[in-house]
Design a protein around this motif. Structure first.
Motif, PDB file in Angstrom:
ATOM      1  N   ALA A 171      40.189  54.691  34.347  1.00 47.80           N
ATOM      2  CA  ALA A 171      41.165  53.637  34.589  1.00 47.80           C
ATOM      3  C   ALA A 171      40.543  52.438  35.290  1.00 47.80           C
ATOM      4  CB  ALA A 171      42.310  54.182  35.433  1.00 47.80           C
ATOM      5  N   ILE A 172      41.204  51.322  35.159  1.00 47.08           N
ATOM      6  CA  ILE A 172      40.923  50.140  35.949  1.00 47.08           C
ATOM      7  C   ILE A 172      41.995  50.121  37.031  1.00 47.08           C
ATOM      8  CG2 ILE A 172      40.700  47.631  35.944  1.00 47.08           C
ATOM      9  CD1 ILE A 172      38.701  49.070  34.081  1.00 47.08           C
ATOM     10  N   GLU A 173      41.595  50.085  38.271  1.00 47.34           N
ATOM     11  CA  GLU A 173      42.543  50.016  39.380  1.00 47.34           C
ATOM     12  C   GLU A 173      42.750  48.557  39.764  1.00 47.34           C
ATOM     13  OE1 GLU A 173      44.102  52.681  40.786  1.00 47.34           O
ATOM     14  OE2 GLU A 173      43.106  53.962  39.322  1.00 47.34           O
ATOM     15  N   VAL A 174      43.895  48.254  40.343  1.00 46.60           N
ATOM     16  CA  VAL A 174      44.204  46.904  40.802  1.00 46.60           C
ATOM     17  C   VAL A 174      44.804  47.019  42.194  1.00 46.60           C
ATOM     18  CG1 VAL A 174      45.518  44.791  40.361  1.00 46.60           C
ATOM     19  CG2 VAL A 174      44.655  46.138  38.430  1.00 46.60           C
ATOM     20  N   SER A 175      44.249  46.258  43.131  1.00 42.22           N
ATOM     21  CA  SER A 175      44.788  46.278  44.488  1.00 42.22           C
ATOM     22  C   SER A 175      46.117  45.527  44.530  1.00 42.22           C
ATOM     23  CB  SER A 175      43.799  45.635  45.465  1.00 42.22           C
ATOM     24  OG  SER A 175      43.793  44.229  45.301  1.00 42.22           O
ATOM     25  N   PRO A 176      46.947  45.834  45.529  1.00 41.93           N
ATOM     26  CA  PRO A 176      48.209  45.095  45.661  1.00 41.93           C
ATOM     27  C   PRO A 176      47.983  43.582  45.807  1.00 41.93           C
ATOM     28  CG  PRO A 176      48.269  47.070  47.003  1.00 41.93           C
ATOM     29  CD  PRO A 176      46.862  46.943  46.486  1.00 41.93           C
ATOM     30  N   ASP A 177      46.963  43.161  46.558  1.00 36.75           N
ATOM     31  CA  ASP A 177      46.676  41.731  46.732  1.00 36.75           C
ATOM     32  C   ASP A 177      46.319  41.069  45.406  1.00 36.75           C
ATOM     33  OD1 ASP A 177      47.158  41.795  49.446  1.00 36.75           O
ATOM     34  OD2 ASP A 177      45.041  41.824  50.025  1.00 36.75           O
ATOM     35  N   ALA A 178      45.493  41.738  44.596  1.00 34.67           N
ATOM     36  CA  ALA A 178      45.093  41.178  43.302  1.00 34.67           C
ATOM     37  C   ALA A 178      46.294  41.071  42.377  1.00 34.67           C
ATOM     38  CB  ALA A 178      44.000  42.027  42.658  1.00 34.67           C
ATOM     39  N   ALA A 179      47.131  42.093  42.357  1.00 34.58           N
ATOM     40  CA  ALA A 179      48.318  42.062  41.495  1.00 34.58           C
ATOM     41  C   ALA A 179      49.259  40.942  41.913  1.00 34.58           C
ATOM     42  CB  ALA A 179      49.036  43.408  41.545  1.00 34.58           C
ATOM     43  N   GLU A 180      49.490  40.808  43.206  1.00 36.57           N
ATOM     44  CA  GLU A 180      50.389  39.764  43.700  1.00 36.57           C
ATOM     45  C   GLU A 180      49.878  38.371  43.326  1.00 36.57           C
ATOM     46  OE1 GLU A 180      51.999  38.035  47.979  1.00 36.57           O
ATOM     47  OE2 GLU A 180      51.153  40.055  47.911  1.00 36.57           O
ATOM     48  N   GLU A 181      48.592  38.132  43.515  1.00 41.02           N
ATOM     49  CA  GLU A 181      48.011  36.829  43.200  1.00 41.02           C
ATOM     50  C   GLU A 181      48.074  36.545  41.700  1.00 41.02           C
ATOM     51  OE1 GLU A 181      46.409  33.154  44.073  1.00 41.02           O
ATOM     52  OE2 GLU A 181      47.087  34.670  45.504  1.00 41.02           O
ATOM     53  N   ALA A 182      47.692  37.531  40.876  1.00 43.05           N
ATOM     54  CA  ALA A 182      47.697  37.334  39.425  1.00 43.05           C
ATOM     55  C   ALA A 182      49.120  37.131  38.901  1.00 43.05           C
ATOM     56  CB  ALA A 182      47.035  38.516  38.724  1.00 43.05           C
ATOM     57  N   LEU A 183      50.070  37.895  39.397  1.00 43.64           N
ATOM     58  CA  LEU A 183      51.458  37.732  38.963  1.00 43.64           C
ATOM     59  C   LEU A 183      51.984  36.344  39.322  1.00 43.64           C
ATOM     60  CD1 LEU A 183      52.872  41.251  39.833  1.00 43.64           C
ATOM     61  CD2 LEU A 183      52.734  40.235  37.541  1.00 43.64           C
ATOM     62  N   SER A 184      51.630  35.871  40.495  1.00 48.48           N
ATOM     63  CA  SER A 184      52.038  34.532  40.904  1.00 48.48           C
ATOM     64  C   SER A 184      51.453  33.474  39.958  1.00 48.48           C
ATOM     65  CB  SER A 184      51.584  34.270  42.341  1.00 48.48           C
ATOM     66  OG  SER A 184      51.869  32.948  42.726  1.00 48.48           O
ATOM     67  N   LEU A 185      50.187  33.627  39.594  1.00 48.39           N
ATOM     68  CA  LEU A 185      49.542  32.691  38.670  1.00 48.39           C
ATOM     69  C   LEU A 185      50.150  32.770  37.269  1.00 48.39           C
ATOM     70  CD1 LEU A 185      45.845  33.183  39.830  1.00 48.39           C
ATOM     71  CD2 LEU A 185      47.264  31.134  40.172  1.00 48.39           C
ATOM     72  N   LEU A 186      50.423  33.994  36.795  1.00 52.34           N
ATOM     73  CA  LEU A 186      51.059  34.165  35.480  1.00 52.34           C
ATOM     74  C   LEU A 186      52.410  33.468  35.439  1.00 52.34           C
ATOM     75  CD1 LEU A 186      50.276  37.915  34.741  1.00 52.34           C
ATOM     76  CD2 LEU A 186      49.884  36.055  33.132  1.00 52.34           C
ATOM     77  N   GLU A 187      53.210  33.699  36.467  1.00 51.03           N
ATOM     78  CA  GLU A 187      54.533  33.080  36.522  1.00 51.03           C
ATOM     79  C   GLU A 187      54.411  31.563  36.601  1.00 51.03           C
ATOM     80  OE1 GLU A 187      56.230  35.168  39.837  1.00 51.03           O
ATOM     81  OE2 GLU A 187      56.724  36.914  38.593  1.00 51.03           O
ATOM     82  N   GLY A 188      53.404  31.061  37.325  1.00 49.19           N
ATOM     83  CA  GLY A 188      53.159  29.634  37.421  1.00 49.19           C
ATOM     84  C   GLY A 188      52.801  29.011  36.079  1.00 49.19           C
ATOM     85  N   GLU A 189      52.227  29.814  35.184  1.00 52.57           N
ATOM     86  CA  GLU A 189      51.892  29.359  33.836  1.00 52.57           C
ATOM     87  C   GLU A 189      53.074  29.512  32.875  1.00 52.57           C
ATOM     88  OE1 GLU A 189      48.902  28.062  32.610  1.00 52.57           O
ATOM     89  OE2 GLU A 189      48.333  27.931  34.718  1.00 52.57           O
ATOM     90  N   GLY A 190      54.193  30.058  33.376  1.00 49.11           N
ATOM     91  CA  GLY A 190      55.367  30.231  32.539  1.00 49.11           C
ATOM     92  C   GLY A 190      55.282  31.416  31.588  1.00 49.11           C
TER      93      GLY A 190
END
Length: 124
Positions: free
Chosen positions: A16-35
């Motif tokens: 598996a590829i693991e994702v830290s909570p900080d990385a997920a939060e930052e990426a989700l924020s960027l995804l949402e910012g891109e619409g």
């Protein structure tokens, strides 16, 4: 499409590829910012030729996974990994580092045998 979800405990034979909570939060924020719709879209993590050690990481947002991608989900973030990259980064953890001089995503990869001096590329 190979799917693995850390939230439900489903496992595939691929590491598996693991994702830290900080990385997920930052990426989700960027995804949402891109619409982008975070239920379908995700972060593509891949390996490409380049750098003084031979290989480097790449990341970009994709609207949806390809048919042969490994798809993992952690903390609401979908991560897409193509079959060729999976061989190099299986078992890695994606993190987000906050620092005084820089902040950004970082891949902690147990498959790396050496890195270049600047830390931008690696060899397995």
């Amino acid at each position: 499409m190979s799917t693995e979800s850390a939230d439900t405990g489903t496992e595939e034979s691929d590491p598996a590829i693991e994702v830290s909570p900080d990385a997920a939060e930052e990426a989700l924020s960027l995804l949402e910012g891109e619409g982008l719709d975070t239920d379908i879209a995700g972060l593509r993590l891949f390996v490409q030729q380049g750098g003084c050690a031979g290989l480097s990481y790449g990341m970009r947002f994709d609207n949806e996974p390809e048919d042969d991608d490994l798809v993992v989900e952690h903390h609401g973030l979908r991560v897409f990994v193509d079959p060729a990259s999976r061989n190099y980064i299986g078992g890695s953890t994606l993190d987000y580092e906050h620092g005084l001089q820089a902040a950004g995503f970082e891949v902690e990869n147990p498959n790396v045998v050496s890195e270049c001096g600047c830390g931008e590329s690696f060899r397995t």
